[in-house]
Design a protein around this motif. Structure first.
Motif: not given
Length: 166
Positions: A114-123, A42-58, A66-68
Motif C-alpha cells: 500500500v502506498i500513499g497512506s497516513d502511516v509513516l515509517g522510520p524514513m 541505503v540510509c545508515g540507520m540502525f535496523v534493530y530499532k525498527y523490527p516492525k519495518w525490517v526488510a532483508q536481501i540475501y 537489512f533495511y529499515d
C-alpha cells in the motif's frame, strides 16, 4: 504380492531421504537475527530499532543486508552497485519484507504494497507490505492509502514520489 527393491531403488530412496533432510528451511520460518551493529546500507540507520519495518536481501555469496523499510530495500534493488559495489540485482537470491499486520517475514515478490497512506515509517512515507490483498485493501481503506501495488510494479519513480512527500 510383495515387491522387492533392488539395490538401485534402495540407493535412490536413501538419496531422496538425505536430500530432504539437508534442504534448509525457508528464511521466513527463521527468526530474524539482527544485531545492534546492523545498518541499512541505503540510509545508515540502525535496523534493530525498527523490527516492525525490517526488510532483508540475501545474495548468492551468502551475504545479507537489512533495511529499515521496504522503500530502502527497493532503492538497493534499483541501484545495487551504488550500495553494494561488486554485486548486481541478479545476484539476489531472496528478498523479504515484514507484513505490517502480522509482523512476520513474507516474500517481497508475492507481497501487496500500500502506498500513499497516513502511516509513516522510520524514513517517512513508505510502502506498507501485506501478505494478501484483503489485508492490504483493509489497511488502505482505514489509512487513506492511494493504491495497492505488486513487487513488479514498483519502479524508481514510485520510490522517488514517496521521498518527495512531506
Amino acid at each position: 504380492m510383495k515387491t522387492k527393491f533392488d539395490s538401485t531403488q534402495w540407493l535412490l530412496a536413501a538419496l531422496c531421504l538425505v536430500w530432504l533432510l539437508a534442504v534448509p528451511e525457508s528464511r521466513a520460518d527463521q527468526k530474524i537475527e539482527i544485531t545492534k551493529q546492523d545498518r541499512c546500507p541505503v540510509c545508515g540507520m540502525f535496523v534493530y530499532k525498527y523490527p516492525k519495518w525490517v526488510a532483508q536481501i540475501y545474495f548468492n555469496d551468502g551475504s545479507a543486508y537489512f533495511y529499515d523499510g521496504a522503500k530502502d530495500m527497493f532503492k538497493h534493488i534499483f541501484n545495487t552497485q551504488q550500495y553494494t559495489p561488486g554485486k548486481t540485482a541478479e545476484m539476489m537470491t531472496e528478498v523479504w519484507v515484514t507484513d505490517y499486520y502480522e509482523v512476520e517475514l513474507i516474500d517481497a515478490k508475492t507481497a501487496y504494497y500500500v502506498i500513499g497512506s497516513d502511516v509513516l515509517g522510520p524514513m517517512g512515507h513508505e510502502l506498507l507490505p501485506f501478505k494478501d490483498q484483503a489485508a492490504a485493501q483493509e489497511f488502505m481503506e482505514d489509512h487513506k492509502g492511494k493504491s495497492i501495488m505488486r513487487y513488479q510494479d514498483v519502479t524508481p519513480a514510485v520510490i522517488e514520489s514517496l521521498d518527495r512527500k512531506g
